[in-house]
Design an enzyme around this catalytic site. Structure first.
Site, PDB file in Angstrom:
ATOM      1  N   PRO A  64      -3.093  -5.755  -5.890  1.00  0.00           N
ATOM      2  CA  PRO A  64      -2.651  -4.652  -5.034  1.00  0.00           C
ATOM      3  C   PRO A  64      -3.109  -4.884  -3.590  1.00  0.00           C
ATOM      4  O   PRO A  64      -3.911  -5.778  -3.334  1.00  0.00           O
ATOM      5  CB  PRO A  64      -3.367  -3.439  -5.639  1.00  0.00           C
ATOM      6  CG  PRO A  64      -4.534  -3.983  -6.381  1.00  0.00           C
ATOM      7  CD  PRO A  64      -4.238  -5.421  -6.733  1.00  0.00           C
ATOM      8  N   ALA A  65      -2.604  -4.087  -2.679  1.00  0.00           N
ATOM      9  CA  ALA A  65      -3.008  -4.195  -1.272  1.00  0.00           C
ATOM     10  C   ALA A  65      -4.470  -3.768  -1.131  1.00  0.00           C
ATOM     11  O   ALA A  65      -4.934  -2.850  -1.817  1.00  0.00           O
ATOM     12  CB  ALA A  65      -2.116  -3.307  -0.414  1.00  0.00           C
ATOM     13  N   TRP A  69       0.813  -1.215   0.000  1.00  0.00           N
ATOM     14  CA  TRP A  69       0.000   0.000   0.000  1.00  0.00           C
ATOM     15  C   TRP A  69       0.850   1.270   0.000  1.00  0.00           C
ATOM     16  O   TRP A  69       0.306   2.352  -0.153  1.00  0.00           O
ATOM     17  CB  TRP A  69      -0.928   0.015   1.231  1.00  0.00           C
ATOM     18  CG  TRP A  69      -0.199  -0.349   2.500  1.00  0.00           C
ATOM     19  CD1 TRP A  69      -0.189  -1.577   3.106  1.00  0.00           C
ATOM     20  CD2 TRP A  69       0.661   0.489   3.265  1.00  0.00           C
ATOM     21  NE1 TRP A  69       0.643  -1.551   4.209  1.00  0.00           N
ATOM     22  CE2 TRP A  69       1.169  -0.297   4.329  1.00  0.00           C
ATOM     23  CE3 TRP A  69       1.066   1.824   3.173  1.00  0.00           C
ATOM     24  CZ2 TRP A  69       2.053   0.218   5.282  1.00  0.00           C
ATOM     25  CZ3 TRP A  69       1.953   2.331   4.125  1.00  0.00           C
ATOM     26  CH2 TRP A  69       2.428   1.520   5.154  1.00  0.00           C
ATOM     27  N   GLY A 118       6.932  -6.212  -0.615  1.00  0.00           N
ATOM     28  CA  GLY A 118       6.231  -6.191   0.674  1.00  0.00           C
ATOM     29  C   GLY A 118       7.189  -6.577   1.784  1.00  0.00           C
ATOM     30  O   GLY A 118       8.413  -6.487   1.631  1.00  0.00           O
ATOM     31  N   SER A 119       6.618  -7.035   2.885  1.00  0.00           N
ATOM     32  CA  SER A 119       7.454  -7.337   4.051  1.00  0.00           C
ATOM     33  C   SER A 119       8.252  -8.624   3.830  1.00  0.00           C
ATOM     34  O   SER A 119       7.842  -9.506   3.063  1.00  0.00           O
ATOM     35  CB  SER A 119       6.565  -7.489   5.281  1.00  0.00           C
ATOM     36  OG  SER A 119       5.720  -8.609   5.108  1.00  0.00           O
ATOM     37  N   GLU A 147      11.147  -7.961  -3.600  1.00  0.00           N
ATOM     38  CA  GLU A 147      11.619  -6.662  -3.101  1.00  0.00           C
ATOM     39  C   GLU A 147      11.037  -6.528  -1.699  1.00  0.00           C
ATOM     40  O   GLU A 147       9.856  -6.251  -1.534  1.00  0.00           O
ATOM     41  CB  GLU A 147      11.141  -5.565  -4.068  1.00  0.00           C
ATOM     42  CG  GLU A 147      12.029  -4.352  -4.044  1.00  0.00           C
ATOM     43  CD  GLU A 147      11.530  -3.325  -3.073  1.00  0.00           C
ATOM     44  OE1 GLU A 147      11.963  -3.380  -1.899  1.00  0.00           O
ATOM     45  OE2 GLU A 147      10.711  -2.502  -3.466  1.00  0.00           O
ATOM     46  N   LEU A 148      11.869  -6.798  -0.698  1.00  0.00           N
ATOM     47  CA  LEU A 148      11.367  -6.989   0.669  1.00  0.00           C
ATOM     48  C   LEU A 148      11.795  -5.832   1.580  1.00  0.00           C
ATOM     49  O   LEU A 148      12.067  -4.738   1.113  1.00  0.00           O
ATOM     50  CB  LEU A 148      11.839  -8.355   1.181  1.00  0.00           C
ATOM     51  CG  LEU A 148      11.502  -9.529   0.229  1.00  0.00           C
ATOM     52  CD1 LEU A 148      12.035 -10.846   0.758  1.00  0.00           C
ATOM     53  CD2 LEU A 148      10.009  -9.623  -0.023  1.00  0.00           C
ATOM     54  N   GLU A 207      12.306  -2.411  11.192  1.00  0.00           N
ATOM     55  CA  GLU A 207      11.959  -1.424  10.180  1.00  0.00           C
ATOM     56  C   GLU A 207      10.875  -0.524  10.802  1.00  0.00           C
ATOM     57  O   GLU A 207       9.778  -1.002  11.117  1.00  0.00           O
ATOM     58  CB  GLU A 207      11.420  -2.169   8.951  1.00  0.00           C
ATOM     59  CG  GLU A 207      11.391  -1.332   7.716  1.00  0.00           C
ATOM     60  CD  GLU A 207      11.017  -2.144   6.465  1.00  0.00           C
ATOM     61  OE1 GLU A 207      10.526  -3.274   6.571  1.00  0.00           O
ATOM     62  OE2 GLU A 207      11.208  -1.603   5.364  1.00  0.00           O
TER      63      GLU A 207
HETATM   64  P1  ADP Z   1       2.767  -4.614   4.806  1.00  0.00           P
HETATM   65  O1  ADP Z   1       3.231  -4.790   6.205  1.00  0.00           O
HETATM   66  O2  ADP Z   1       3.429  -3.558   4.050  1.00  0.00           O
HETATM   67  O3  ADP Z   1       1.261  -4.623   4.643  1.00  0.00           O
HETATM   68  P2  ADP Z   1       2.763  -7.229   3.667  1.00  0.00           P
HETATM   69  O4  ADP Z   1       3.938  -7.994   3.179  1.00  0.00           O
HETATM   70  O5  ADP Z   1       1.918  -7.840   4.716  1.00  0.00           O
HETATM   71  O6  ADP Z   1       3.363  -5.861   4.089  1.00  0.00           O
HETATM   72  O7  ADP Z   1       1.800  -6.853   2.456  1.00  0.00           O
HETATM   73  C1  ADP Z   1       2.236  -6.626   1.156  1.00  0.00           C
HETATM   74  C2  ADP Z   1       1.256  -7.284   0.197  1.00  0.00           C
HETATM   75  O8  ADP Z   1       1.224  -8.668   0.491  1.00  0.00           O
HETATM   76  C3  ADP Z   1      -0.192  -6.790   0.313  1.00  0.00           C
HETATM   77  O9  ADP Z   1      -0.769  -6.756  -0.988  1.00  0.00           O
HETATM   78  C4  ADP Z   1      -0.849  -7.867   1.158  1.00  0.00           C
HETATM   79  O10 ADP Z   1      -2.242  -7.987   0.896  1.00  0.00           O
HETATM   80  C5  ADP Z   1      -0.116  -9.099   0.668  1.00  0.00           C
HETATM   81  N1  ADP Z   1      -0.123 -10.236   1.607  1.00  0.00           N
HETATM   82  C6  ADP Z   1      -0.011 -10.212   2.948  1.00  0.00           C
HETATM   83  N2  ADP Z   1      -0.030 -11.465   3.449  1.00  0.00           N
HETATM   84  C7  ADP Z   1      -0.150 -12.309   2.379  1.00  0.00           C
HETATM   85  C8  ADP Z   1      -0.228 -13.737   2.227  1.00  0.00           C
HETATM   86  N3  ADP Z   1      -0.172 -14.562   3.265  1.00  0.00           N
HETATM   87  N4  ADP Z   1      -0.339 -14.243   0.973  1.00  0.00           N
HETATM   88  C9  ADP Z   1      -0.388 -13.414  -0.090  1.00  0.00           C
HETATM   89  N5  ADP Z   1      -0.321 -12.077  -0.001  1.00  0.00           N
HETATM   90  C10 ADP Z   1      -0.202 -11.523   1.214  1.00  0.00           C
END
Ligand code: ADP
Length: 484
Positions: free
Chosen positions: A180-181, A155, A233-234, A255-256, A385
């Protein structure tokens, strides 16, 4: 949705195979600046993700066979449409994500710059001829699109994180499915509307929006037609998705997270370092993966630097991203605010001092821009972070010691250093275990450069000529009997 001129850009359902999908169920998207409801968005799940992958599979072969110049022309039209609607796209982005409108406009231009870059690169996918080991053979190398690409994006940059994956994928001749988120689906859907308008063939670019990320993620990492998965994402989620990809031996780009060191040596131009730090730390209220997370300042200039930073931070305007003069918008959620507050409180309990913390609006998810002094590399705020507008200052005395401290992290995305000693600049840049090093500069990302990390920050590169390689397979052709 105040101020959005082209209402057709406000799309509220998934876009699959060139069609806007009806959905039985919806989820809410709210403005983080005030909690107001922006949209009820159709809630797609595994079935829609599967339909998108299958549509992409059907569309991809013809796209791969389309001359690169034609693919490039369509991408340029998409780029032009993004810029023609920059104002509306930016407003939508600020409404759902919170960042200041000027930053949102910058993000739209930045996202579009990748579309332009890869449109230009699409026509330069060169192969090789290699001297063969025997007279009867010829060795050729061609590059071909990997096929259907699944992607999941966060997001914090709802436009650019997705666009900078879609652009190289489409340029290479792949078809693309984006998730997307759920916090910020509207920006991706608006870009799909523009893809449709410029005539991108159905099925090549699909956006699946929904709250059941694990279910959609399972399809995008494990469907047999998926050949490549690209995630931003994370690190925790990335590891889970990498494990899912391992089952089908899918190619991946990851890209983490990051934990960027920002090193200020005693020979640095301190004012330039402050300017760089404001950009590297406080952009997007500190919610970027390349945000400086640990600011190491040489003890000879530590107090002077802290004073300058505190007064610069005091001048930052806090508020709704659409309001004039806002430089720090809200964080994405109350949970995000609570997480930042907890890290700060832990550090204060461990002996850090809080300097400069301004009042924030009472409604919305705000955290005040904050400077922490007396921080060590062992404190919670240094190990995690932060993802918020908090600048922890860590003193150091010695070049080799600061390199060791900077590298003492599981992450390896971006690092920053300020020094005017050319020898030191090279020594330190080479010793930092990071995918990107910015020297005397606070903003390092652009379409011409390879963005990406090492260690737990991931693998693969976005942007630059290397960015296309992530979406291409190398095929070797061995020609025999050439001597007869
Ligand atoms: P943040 O802490 O920035 O929200 P996330 O890694 O949780 O980081 O989220 C990044 C993306 O990964 C978002 O689009 C979220 O919906 C998606 N996401 C989170 N958990 C999962 C999962 N278990 N499987 C697939 N996508 C996921």
């Amino acid at each position: 949705m105040q101020g959005i001129l082209d209402k057709q850009l406000i799309r509220k359902t998934s876009f699959i195979n060139g069609q806007w999908q009806d959905a039985a169920d919806t989820f809410e998207v709210r403005n983080p600046a005030n909690g107001q409801l922006l949209a009820e968005v159709g809630n797609a799940g595994a079935d829609e993700a599967t339909a998108a992958v299958e549509a992409a599979y059907q569309a991809q072969k013809a796209w791969a066979a389309t001359p690169a110049a034609q693919r490039a022309a369509l991408l340029m039209a998409w780029h032009d449409a993004m810029l023609a609607h920059q104002e509306d796209l930016a407003r939508l982005l600020t409404l759902e994500q919170g960042k200041p409108l000027a930053e949102a406009k910058g993000e739209i231009a930045y996202g579009a710059s990748y579309v332009k870059w890869f449109a230009e690169e699409a026509v330069r996918v060169y192969g090789d001829t290699i001297p063969a080991p025997s007279a009867d053979k010829r060795v050729l190398v061609v590059k071909q699109p990997v096929g259907v690409v699944g992607s999941i994006t966060p997001w914090n940059f709802p436009n650019a994180m997705m666009v900078r994956k879609a652009a190289p994928a489409l340029a290479a001749g792949c078809a693309f499915v984006a998730k997307p988120a759920a916090e910020t689906p509207l920006s991706a859907l608006a870009v799909a509307e523009l893809a449709q308008r410029v005539g991108l063939p159905a099925g090549l670019f699909n956006v699946v929006v929904g709250t059941d990320a694990p279910a959609i993620g399972k399809v995008l990492t494990q469907h047999p037609h998926i050949r490549k998965f690209s995630f931003t994402g994370s690190t925790a989620t990335g590891k889970r998705l990498l494990a899912q990809c391992a089952e089908g031996v899918k190619r991946t780009s990851m890209e983490l997270g990051g934990n960027a060191p920002f090193i200020v040596f005693d020979d640095a131009d301190l004012d330039a370092a402050i300017t760089g730090l404001l950009a590297a730390k406080f952009r997007n209220a500190g919610q970027t993966c390349v945000c400086s997370n640990r600011i190491f300042v040489h003890s000879k200039v530590y107090d002077a630097f802290a004073d300058k930073l505190v007064s610069a931070v005091a001048g930052l305007g806090i508020g709704d991203g659409l309001a004039e003069g806002t430089q720090i918008g809200p964080l994405i959620s109350q949970g995000a605010v609570d997480k930042v507050a907890e890290l700060v409180n832990q550090s204060l309990a461990q002996g850090a001092q809080c300097r400069g913390s301004a009042p924030v609006p009472t409604e919305g998810h705000y955290y005040p821009p904050t400077v922490l002094t007396g921080v060590s590399n062992a404190m919670a705020v240094s190990r995690n972070e932060i993802f918020g507008p908090v600048a922890p200052l860590i003193p150091f005395d010695d070049e080799s010691d600061v390199i060791a401290q900077a590298n003492d992290s599981e992450y390896g995305l971006a690092a920053y250093l300020y020094s005017r000693d050319i020898g030191r600049v090279f020594r330190v840049s080479e010793a930092l275990e990071y995918g990107m090093v910015a020297v005397n500069e606070g903003i390092l990302s652009n379409a011409a450069a390879p963005f990406g990390g090492v260690k737990a920050s991931g693998h693969g590169r976005e942007g630059s000529r290397y960015g296309l390689d992530d979406y291409l397979d190398i095929k070797y052709l061995c020609l025999g009997g050439m001597d007869k």
